[in-house]
Motif scaffolding. Structure first.
Motif, short mmCIF file in Angstrom:
data_model
loop_
_atom_site.label_atom_id
_atom_site.label_comp_id
_atom_site.label_asym_id
_atom_site.label_seq_id
_atom_site.Cartn_x
_atom_site.Cartn_y
_atom_site.Cartn_z
N ALA A 1 44.31 52.58 29.08
CA ALA A 1 42.97 52.01 28.04
C ALA A 1 43.07 52.76 26.76
O ALA A 1 43.62 53.61 26.62
CB ALA A 1 41.96 52.77 28.67
N GLU A 2 42.67 51.55 25.83
CA GLU A 2 42.63 51.76 24.44
C GLU A 2 41.39 51.14 24.00
O GLU A 2 41.09 50.43 24.25
CB GLU A 2 43.87 50.91 23.63
CG GLU A 2 45.29 51.49 23.94
CD GLU A 2 46.08 50.76 23.11
OE1 GLU A 2 46.19 51.06 21.89
OE2 GLU A 2 46.89 50.14 23.45
N ASN A 3 40.87 51.95 23.16
CA ASN A 3 39.78 51.59 22.31
C ASN A 3 39.94 50.64 21.23
O ASN A 3 41.08 50.69 20.50
CB ASN A 3 38.87 52.76 21.78
CG ASN A 3 38.20 53.44 22.42
OD1 ASN A 3 38.10 53.33 23.87
ND2 ASN A 3 37.67 54.77 22.23
N THR A 4 39.29 49.43 21.22
CA THR A 4 39.65 48.12 20.21
C THR A 4 38.19 48.08 19.47
O THR A 4 37.25 48.48 19.70
CB THR A 4 40.12 47.16 21.04
OG1 THR A 4 39.33 46.69 21.83
CG2 THR A 4 41.45 47.74 21.76
N GLU A 5 38.65 46.84 18.63
CA GLU A 5 37.31 46.52 17.87
C GLU A 5 36.35 46.04 18.82
O GLU A 5 35.12 46.07 18.68
CB GLU A 5 37.82 45.46 17.00
CG GLU A 5 36.75 44.64 16.03
CD GLU A 5 37.44 43.33 15.28
OE1 GLU A 5 36.37 42.80 14.69
OE2 GLU A 5 38.46 43.27 15.40
N ASP A 6 36.78 45.39 20.12
CA ASP A 6 35.82 45.01 20.97
C ASP A 6 35.49 45.50 22.17
O ASP A 6 34.42 45.12 22.77
CB ASP A 6 36.40 43.27 21.31
CG ASP A 6 36.74 42.31 20.20
OD1 ASP A 6 35.92 42.29 19.47
OD2 ASP A 6 37.74 41.96 20.29
N GLU A 7 36.23 46.55 22.49
CA GLU A 7 35.82 47.35 23.70
C GLU A 7 36.40 48.86 23.47
O GLU A 7 36.96 49.09 22.86
CB GLU A 7 37.10 46.75 24.74
CG GLU A 7 36.74 45.52 25.10
CD GLU A 7 37.77 44.93 26.55
OE1 GLU A 7 38.69 45.82 26.81
OE2 GLU A 7 37.33 44.09 27.15
#
Length: 836
Positions: free
Chosen positions: A796-802
């Motif tokens: 899992a990675e934190n992104t602009e959308d999630e």
């Protein structure tokens, strides 16, 4: 920021912990004890009656460097790019003085005696009716409906002539704010206007139309709502994310950009210095009088965010300011040392002036300059670092001693920090540490960017450090990725940092910020674009540790995971990096003497698989030649991934290019192997590197370089987990790869203010960890614990959308002097237990 790991900085493949520790992590270990709920996997025993190392309030902090457009277009809230028309092809071949500007009509950039000041040399001359439009950074200028924006410009007209200027903010669909007008008259003066945005847009443009001939400079647009409302301030969301970490210190203004570049390089036409090394005096005073300079990372920096703003930001966040000054020995792949004694003395005096600027009374020369900028009270500077990642330890240390002697004579209360080069081990590291120990240096800065497995294997790194020697400042570290698995491995390592808080006094993840459209380095802690920002999985982990430090370590022990190690297995390989090389007479022999592979390439290359698809491999003149001098990581492989206990022999010749050659063994696939990197890092040193799911760590190294046109005989002997390497018949080095990548780590600290024990547990395996926790017979504790947990899929990675990686809080009822707790798979957990 260092370049020792630079070639691996652009990211990793997925599933770091899954493939890296398959078996050891996936299998549930046998019962190590029994609790009320049945058998447990682990035990943690806490000696609450004893106290371990004291933990300083400054234990964890942040390292800020202007990399990935972290300043202009990032933390510095200015919305106009190239506001003073100082961009130049001398700094970047893609730049002109009108970069980011569009011109309609007659407007041109001049550099003559009509300029604004000596440091701000270029200005814009506009004819009547002409318009210039600035596109800002990324996709444009971001504005938010209802927010205020402040415009300013320095303008000059001839004599008493008047020049009306019409200023607007628009995007492709129309106006974003009502246009404003100012009228310039006479000599250089500053004119201001403000806007209220009528729409939200991330693609705005700022335009200025001249109603009469006029000269303009320092065209600026700032959001009114900066962090703490500071004028010439910081982008609020980014600054707040940093403040939310509650950093104990702020290291600034960077790493490589501090000690690289030319120290004295003059523009022959103007006489003004261009491409100066980072010098703090260039960055203070009125903004319009600060220089624009080229940045080591390939773009320009305006110095609008300068030393005064750094000190102010440290104060605003409650962080200890920790500036880094150049020692006049370059690092980061530039191995040069100045022999100009006068220049060295000037930089030493500049450093003394810096301390006076930070701490001096308003009656002193530099204390008065600080007061004139709006801060009469001292900034309370207590620590200062000289140099960053120098690869020439003797040359660096000779100069460092002169800095330290001068600083300690004038300011004996300031701790002067040295460093140990760009990596966690090796000849530079060893030499630097030897010099630091012999000179009784107070603190040494270590930097390393390693694979997740390295962090899992090296939890005990500082257990054996000399308690009577220099303290450690871990100024830069990261596990080479922004996946949750990366942050898990870092968290496991951090428990070891805290356990050794008597040695490791300061620690900071790096880098801090990255603009997603201007990336020189991955991973990074906080990402952003024009109008949004988000913390990575690593950010969330760092924040939990930084907000739950405690005041002292409470001694504790934990059971471990049963090891499941076998011999090194894998095929063999050949590769190059920005180099053309020829290989011949490859032979792999089993431990029984039988031949597993023999290839003199007389029959072509049918035995070899082009694993990465990069490079140009052909059989030529009886050898296997990779001829593309620009291709990187051109790995070709042969053999069986189940091979073990074998000898690999090969002849290698460098044909042309920047580096040497790479011979691989233990190859499972392109992301999992070992290779002997001879003549790597621009042919400055050699090392054996281990790749685990794409993340690299160094197993052995020295200063060997490779000559072009010379044939070398290479031999690699693999026996179990032991590897021995020979170069031209002489032993080059050896290593044993047998450290366990322990997935279950813990540390316990005490928060005196709240009377709480903080039990911090990292479970990096793929199964939950049922754990019996013993606090000592008769320990008086509250029955409830406050719990904060991070858990997510390892990929899992934190992104602009999630934002799949985010902390969750809960209460756990059932705390006693002995109790059981089940830690989720792939998790970081903080239990805060109230004690009497």
């Amino acid at each position: 920021m260092g370049l020792a790991r630079g070639r691996w900085r652009i990211g990793l493949t997925a599933g770091v912990l899954g493939s890296l520790l398959a078996g050891a992590l996936a299998a549930s270990p046998g019962a190590a004890g029994a609790g009320p709920d049945g058998p447990t996997d682990y035990t943690i025993d806490v000696d609450t009656a004893r106290t371990g190392a004291k933990i300083d309030d400054t234990m964890y902090g942040v390292f800020y460097e202007d990399i990935n457009r972290a300043a202009d277009g990032g933390l510095y809230a200015e919305l106009v790019q190239n506001r003073s028309f100082e961009y130049s092809t001398d700094d970047n071949t893609a730049y002109t003085s009108l970069t980011s500007w569009d011109v309609a009509g007659a407007a041109r950039v001049l550099n003559d005696d009509g300029r604004l000041n000596a440091r701000n040399r270029n200005y814009l001359s506009m004819d009547a009716g002409s318009t210039v439009t600035n596109s800002g950074y990324n996709t444009g200028i971001a504005v938010i409906r209802g927010r205020r924006y402040d415009f300013s410009v320095w303008a000059r007209t001839d004599a008493s002539a008047r020049a009306p200027l019409t200023i607007g903010i628009t995007d492709s669909t129309g106006d974003l704010a009502t246009a404003r007008r100012v009228t310039a008259r006479g000599g250089w003066a500053k004119y201001e206007a403000s806007f209220t945005a009528t729409r939200t847009s991330a693609n705005g443009r700022l335009s200025v139309r001249a109603g009469a001939p006029v000269a303009l400079d320092m065209i600026s647009l700032f959001p009114r709502d900066t962090y703490k409302g500071r004028e010439n301030g910081l982008r609020k969301d980014l600054a707040q994310k940093i403040a939310d970490l509650r950093p104990g210190f702020l290291r600034f203004p960077g790493g490589c950009l501090v000690n690289t570049g030319s120290h004295e390089a003059y523009d022959e036409q103007s006489g003004w210095q261009r491409k100066r090394s980072y010098q703090w005096k260039d960055t203070i005073g009125p903004v319009e009088q600060r220089a624009t300079n080229s940045n080591f990372w390939g773009y320009n920096q305006s110095y609008g965010l300068g030393y005064y703003e750094y000190f102010q930001f440290a104060e605003d966040t409650g962080a200890m300011p920790l500036p880094v000054v150049p020692a006049l020995v370059t690092g980061c792949g530039q191995n040069k040392a100045t022999d100009d004694d006068a220049l060295l003395k000037r930089h030493i005096q500049d450093t003394l002036d810096l301390i006076e600027f930070a701490n001096g009374p308003v009656t002193s020369e530099w204390g008065r300059k600080r007061a004139d900028m709006g801060h009469p009270k001292p900034f309370r500077l207590t620590h200062l670092e000289v140099g960053n990642e120098e690869n020439l330890p003797e040359a660096f240390f000779a100069r460092f001693k002169k800095f330290r002697e001068a600083i300690e004579a004038a300011y004996p209360d300031v701790t002067v920090i040295s460093n140990s080069g760009p990596d966690d081990s090796g000849s530079t590291f060893d030499t630097a540490w030897k010099l630091n120990r012999e000179a009784n240096v107070d603190m040494v800065d270590e930097h390393y960017y390693n694979s997740p497995r390295w962090f899992l294997e090296n939890n005990g790194r500082y257990d054996s450090y000399d308690r009577g020697g220099p303290k450690v400042f871990l100024g830069e570290y990261a596990s080479q990725g922004n996946r949750f698995s990366d942050s898990l491995s870092e968290a496991a390592f951090m428990t070891g940092l805290e356990r050794n808080a008597d040695i490791v006094k300061l620690a900071s993840y790096a880098p801090l910020l990255a603009n997603e459209d201007y990336v020189q380095w991955k991973p990074n802690m906080i990402w952003f674009d024009n109008d949004q920002s988000w913390g990575s999985a690593n950010y969330e982990t760092q924040k939990l540790f930084m907000r739950n430090v405690g005041d002292e370590v409470v001694p504790s022990t934990a059971s471990g995971t049963p090891a499941t190690t076998g011999p090194i297995t894998g095929a063999v390989g050949l590769s190059t990096w920005a180099t053309s090389a020829a290989y011949d007479d490859v032979k792999v022999t089993g431990e029984d003497g039988g031949t597993l592979l023999a290839d003199d390439f007389s029959a072509g290359d049918a035995q070899w698989r082009k694993s990465t698809g990069r490079g140009s491999w052909t059989v030529r003149d009886g050898a296997y030649v990779q001829s593309d001098e620009t291709a990187e990581d051109t790995l070709v492989t042969a053999g069986d991934p189940n091979w073990s206990n074998y000898d690999l022999e090969v002849k290698a010749t460098k044909k042309a290019g920047k580096e040497g050659f790479l011979v691989a063994f233990g190859v499972q696939d392109t992301g999992n192997h070992y290779w002997w990197n001879l003549g790597g890092w621009n042919n400055t040193r050699s090392a054996v590197e281990k790749s685990t799911d794409g993340g690299k760590q160094t197993m052995a190294e020295d200063g060997t370089t490779i000559d072009t046109g010379r044939s070398y005989d290479l031999r690699v002997e693999v026996r179990g987990r032991q590897v021995t390497l020979y170069l031209d018949g002489k032993k080059w080095g050896s290593f044993t790869d047998d450290k366990p990548a322990e997935p279950f780590r813990q540390v316990v600290t005490r928060d005196k203010a709240t009377g709480e024990l903080i039990v911090k547990v990292v479970n990096a395996r793929a199964a939950q960890a049922r754990t019996e926790i013993g606090l000592g017979a008769g320990a008086r504790v509250a029955p409830e614990a406050r719990v904060t947990t991070l858990t997510a899929d390892p990929a899992a990675e934190n992104t602009e959308d999630e934002r799949p990686v985010a902390p969750k809080t809960s209460l756990f009822k059932g705390v006693d002097d002995t109790f059981s707790y089940t830690f989720p798979a792939h998790s970081v957990t903080f239990l805060r237990i109230k004690t009497e």
